[in-house]
Design a protein around this motif. Structure first.
Motif, short mmCIF file in Angstrom:
data_model
loop_
_atom_site.label_atom_id
_atom_site.label_comp_id
_atom_site.label_asym_id
_atom_site.label_seq_id
_atom_site.Cartn_x
_atom_site.Cartn_y
_atom_site.Cartn_z
N MET A 139 0.70 -1.45 -0.05
CA MET A 139 -0.04 0.03 0.10
C MET A 139 0.88 1.23 -0.02
O MET A 139 0.51 2.36 -0.69
CB MET A 139 -0.86 -0.06 1.26
CG MET A 139 -2.09 1.04 0.96
SD MET A 139 -3.04 0.93 -0.18
CE MET A 139 -3.98 -0.62 -0.27
N ALA A 151 -3.85 5.48 2.18
CA ALA A 151 -3.36 4.32 2.19
C ALA A 151 -3.81 3.65 3.73
O ALA A 151 -4.29 2.27 3.22
CB ALA A 151 -1.96 4.23 2.43
N ILE A 158 -6.07 0.19 2.72
CA ILE A 158 -5.71 -1.36 3.02
C ILE A 158 -6.59 -2.21 3.66
O ILE A 158 -6.59 -3.28 3.65
CB ILE A 158 -4.46 -0.94 4.11
CG1 ILE A 158 -3.40 -2.26 4.01
CG2 ILE A 158 -4.92 -0.68 5.46
CD1 ILE A 158 -1.97 -1.96 4.66
#
Lengths: 278, 342
Positions: free
Chosen positions: B117, B145, B149
């Motif tokens: 990520m 991110a 994730i």
């Protein structure tokens, strides 16, 4: 430019000397053999400290003070932090009422507060007058403004509702969001508030004397009693008190810095590492 | 059945209706934008989808599940906040890994996912930095991110690029679009910036006063605004009353209606140049009363009779020669004049 800097330094040194003079004089008196008609003590000795720390009553009084202060501060911090967390998240409109409520102890003089407490708790279903529990209760109330203000200011430095929302959307429950995200971020401020409260209570005399007096001898009561016997000994008590508070401050600030930097694993004794990364 | 369905959702704050039985549907893998002015209810709708605000009526269905009254953490919804909401006490790595830890994943699996990520958002090398050590753009990437994730069913983005400067903002818009295409994640993006909405969206929902004013693909929304509000909000349309336009062109066609004309479809020429209007267009005379440089576009403000029309032309040396008070002809193609719903 250099001359100016030197002047500034001299002024600051002078100010510090002025501020610390009483403490320095007290320290000198606590290690003086005799200090009556001279500029400096005639001789130096640590015998007053030896005598002090060999006195079982002093150690017991210190223990009692620590117990009463720690319990009061611990309980107070727990109640205030949780209350402010709930109020900030769910009941922000109630915050001003909470603020007005916790500021009340400022308005009540110690003597009046103590007399009122003795009257209420000397009889009835909760007759705890003269016990440490009444003292802890009174301490709890006295430090409310300090802990409230410190905790509230810390919470305002972080966007608490947003952080909790972010944590929840990432799968954290409310308690987990509180312990993993909120608490570490407000901890430095909470530590400072706790320390300030502890110092206030450690030096508090009026309430202690009126509420428990000789029934529960704390350092303050002990100091009062020994002052009549020997000025050297009471000076040693004062210096010990200051050293103790200084150590506490240092530990609290160090802890606060560690938490602020996120070094929680260091505190638990294991260094954080990126597992198999890079 | 659509992937995300907002069905007649109502939300009031202290008696004020913010969302007024709003309904919309989003398909799986789409990037849709809720576009509207401040206070129109777009962020409130996002917070209702996330479960951060309780709805007062209606239903929210996600992937065939009714999530209307579920707790935020049980909805399968991720969110990127305008202020990032990064955890200040955690490093980039810890911020990104937080969601996986909450899911109970352990060391190696977390590390591999976090690496992937962090690489995707271009933050390799910054794993051990704290949020305060990052720029706004980098912080926004961490926020993205961190939300992506956990692979939410739908990712909500609440004006995520608002606090960034124009250059970084444009770069991140492109990156977001690429990341969304790569990941195939369903995203709902909230913005009040029409240019941003047109740039990144698969579809746009224009919101006004708690309702959808118009929805469609960016080109549809831009070229065929359904109402005066959309025409004014989405672009720099010339919006004229029918009577006003009739006075300009001298034909009684649009009484009681409102009209929208895109500034770039009006042809501008000096008096007598470039032939005349024909059956497919109107030709009107005017005077330049303003010139605005907008980078590659020059916007001329032209007064004709009592009306003001904006005309966009490509910025080249010839067009720069038109100054204030220059007499010009405006050619307006008839089929480009849009009649608006009031």
């Amino acid at each position: 430019m250099k001359e100016k800097k030197a002047l500034h330094r001299f002024a600051i040194a002078l100010m510090f000397l002025y501020l610390f003079m009483p403490l320095i004089a007290t320290f000198l008196y606590s290690i003086a053999t005799d200090w009556h008609d001279t500029v400096l003590p005639k001789g130096l000795t640590l015998s007053w400290y030896v005598k002090l720390f060999q006195d079982v009553r002093f150690v017991a009084a210190l223990g009692r003070t620590l117990f009463a202060c720690s319990v009061a501060v611990g309980l107070n911090i727990a109640v205030i932090v949780v209350s402010l967390f709930i109020v900030s998240l769910y009941l922000p409109k109630l915050e001003r009422f909470l603020q007005a409520f916790v500021m009340l102890p400022y308005a009540i003089p110690g003597v009046i507060g103590a007399v009122g407490l003795i009257k209420v708790y000397s009889s009835g279903p909760l007759a705890i007058s003269g016990t440490v529990w009444l003292l802890i209760g009174a301490y709890f109330v006295v430090i409310l403004p300090y802990t409230y203000q410190g905790t509230r200011n810390s919470m305002r430095t972080v966007d608490l509702p947003q952080l909790v929302s972010a944590a929840e959307l990432l799968g954290a429950s409310k308690p987990k969001a509180f312990f993993k995200v909120v608490l570490p971020n407000i901890l430095p401020g909470v530590m400072v508030a706790a320390l300030l409260s502890f110092s206030v209570l450690f030096g508090e005399f009026v309430l202690t004397n009126l509420l428990v007096g000789g029934y529960y001898e704390t350092v303050q009561i002990y100091l009062m009693r020994r002052m009549r016997e020997s000025g050297h000994l009471s000076s040693a008590v004062v210096i010990s008190y200051y050293l103790f508070v200084f150590c506490l401050s240092w530990i609290a600030l160090k802890l606060g810095q560690n938490f602020k930097n996120g070094n929680f694993d260091n505190l638990r004794g294991k260094k954080y590492e990126l597992p198999h990364y890079r | 059945m659509s992937y995300l369905i907002i069905d007649k959702v109502t939300k009031k704050f202290d008696g004020t209706v913010v969302l007024n039985e709003i309904s919309l549907a989003v398909e799986r893998g789409e990037l849709v934008t809720l576009l509207g002015p401040s206070g129109c209810g777009k962020s409130t709708l996002l917070r209702c989808i996330a479960g951060l605000n309780e709805v007062d009526g209606g239903r929210i269905l996600l992937n065939d599940r009714d999530i209307t009254y579920l707790a935020p953490r049980k909805r399968g919804v991720g969110m990127v906040f305008q202020s990032y909401a990064l955890f200040p006490n955690m490093t980039v790595y810890e911020n990104v890994a937080f969601g996986l830890k909450m899911q109970g994943l352990k060391g190696d699996r977390i590390a591999a996912r976090v690496r992937e990520m962090i690489d995707l958002v271009g933050l390799a090398g910054k794993e051990e930095s704290y949020p305060r050590e990052l720029s706004g753009g980098q912080q926004q990437r961490v926020a993205l991110a961190r939300s992506m994730i956990v692979e939410p069913d739908v990712l909500l983005l609440d004006e995520p690029f608002n606090a960034l400067d124009a250059k970084i903002r444009k770069m991140l818009q492109m990156e977001l679009k690429n990341i969304q295409k790569k990941s195939g994640m369903t995203m709902i993006f909230v913005t009040h910036d029409q240019e941003e909405a047109l740039t990144i969206s698969d579809r746009i929902f224009v919101i006004n006063e708690g309702r959808v004013a118009q929805s469609g693909k960016p080109l549809e929304i831009y070229s065929q605004p359904a109402s005066e509000f959309v025409a004014r909000f989405i672009g720099n349309f010339n919006v004229l009353k029918g009577e006003e336009f009739e006075r300009l062109v001298g034909e009684p066609l649009f009484s009681g209606k409102s009209l929208a004309i895109r500034p770039e479809i009006i042809k501008l020429s000096l008096n007598g140049e470039n032939g005349k209007g024909h059956n497919g267009s109107w030709r009107i005379k005017g005077k330049v009363v303003g010139v605005f440089l907008k980078g590659n576009i020059l916007r001329y403000r032209v007064r004709s009779k009592d009306s003001i029309l904006d005309v966009d032309v490509l910025n080249n040396s010839m067009d720069c020669s038109l100054n204030y008070d220059t007499s010009v002809d405006l050619v307006i193609p008839k089929d480009e004049v849009k009649v608006l719903n009031l």
